[in-house]
Design a protein around this motif. Structure first.
Motif: not given
Lengths: 113, 114
Positions: B9-10, B40, B86, B88, B108-109, B111
Motif C-alpha cells: 500500500h505504501h 499529487p 512520488t 500513487e 500503491t503510494k 514516496i
C-alpha cells in the motif's frame, strides 16, 4: 488535444442534499465512465455509457444515484439525497471504445457533512 | 469474481533506488493490463499498457512492466527512481470476460526521499 473536463472541482454539501457533477469527454470518444474513488481505494465503476446507451450500471446505487448522457457527449451524475458515505472523488473518464485506454478528468471531490 | 491485488500500500525509497511494484490479478480469460499513475493534485494518467505481443512493455518516464501469464502478474519496474516519481500507482485489468470493465487494484503510494 483537450482532455476530459469535469466540474466542479470541489463540492461540500450537507447530508440529504442533492448534488450534480458534469463531464465533457474527449471529442470522438464513444465510451464514457463515471467512477467513485474513496480515499485509500482504487476507482470503482459506477456507470459506463457507450454513446448515449448504458453498458454497465450494476454498481450504481440507483435509489440515490442517477446519470445520463443524452446526446452521447456530455454527461451528468446526480446524487439525491447524499449520505455521509458518498464523500469521495468522482472521476469521469472516456475512451474511444470499450477495449482502448481510458483518459481521466481531474475529478470532483465531494464532501458530505 | 475478477480481482486485482497490489501487494504494497505504501513504498518509501531513496532517489536512485530501483523500484518494483507488484500486481497480481485473478481473471479467467484474455486480459488487457494497465498501470496508471496519479501525481499529487493531478488526474489519473496512463503509464503503460499491455494488449498483446512482447510481454515486456515500456512506458513513459522510464517505467516498464512485464506480463507473466503463468503467474498472473504484471509488475511495474524502474531501475532508478527520482523524487518526481512520488505518486500513487494503480494496476488495472480488463478483458472480454468482464465486458471490458476495468478492474482496479487498491493502489500503491510511492514516496521518494530526495
Amino acid at each position: 488535444e483537450a482532455g476530459v473536463a469535469q466540474s466542479p472541482r470541489y463540492k461540500i454539501i450537507e447530508k440529504r442534499q442533492s448534488v450534480a457533477f458534469w463531464c465533457n469527454p474527449i471529442s470522438g470518444h464513444a465510451t464514457l465512465y463515471w467512477y467513485q474513488q474513496i480515499l485509500g481505494q482504487g476507482p470503482k465503476l459506477l456507470i459506463q455509457f457507450q454513446n448515449n446507451g448504458v453498458v454497465d450500471d450494476s454498481q450504481l446505487p440507483k435509489d440515490r444515484f442517477s446519470a445520463e448522457r443524452l446526446k452521447g457527449v456530455d454527461s451528468t451524475l446526480k446524487i439525491q439525497p447524499a449520505k455521509l458515505e458518498d464523500s469521495a472523488v468522482y472521476l469521469c473518464a472516456s475512451s474511444f471504445g470499450v477495449n482502448t485506454e481510458a483518459f481521466f478528468g481531474q475529478g470532483t471531490r465531494l464532501t458530505v457533512v | 469474481a475478477q480481482s486485482v491485488s497490489q501487494h504494497n500500500h505504501h513504498v518509501i525509497l531513496s532517489e536512485a533506488a530501483s523500484l518494483e511494484l507488484g500486481c497480481n490479478y485473478s481473471y479467467g480469460g484474455t486480459v488487457n493490463l494497465f498501470w496508471y499513475v496519479q501525481y499529487p493534485g493531478q488526474h489519473l494518467q496512463l503509464l503503460l499498457k499491455y494488449f498483446s505481443g512482447d510481454p515486456l512493455v515500456k512506458g513513459i518516464k522510464g517505467f516498464e512492466a512485464e506480463f507473466i501469464k503463468s503467474k498472473f502478474s504484471f509488475n511495474l519496474r524502474k531501475p532508478s527512481v527520482q523524487w518526481s516519481d512520488t505518486a500513487e500507482y494503480f494496476c488495472a485489468v480488463n478483458g472480454l470476460d468482464s465486458n471490458y470493465q476495468l478492474i482496479w487494484g487498491a493502489g500503491t503510494k510511492l514516496i521518494i526521499k530526495p
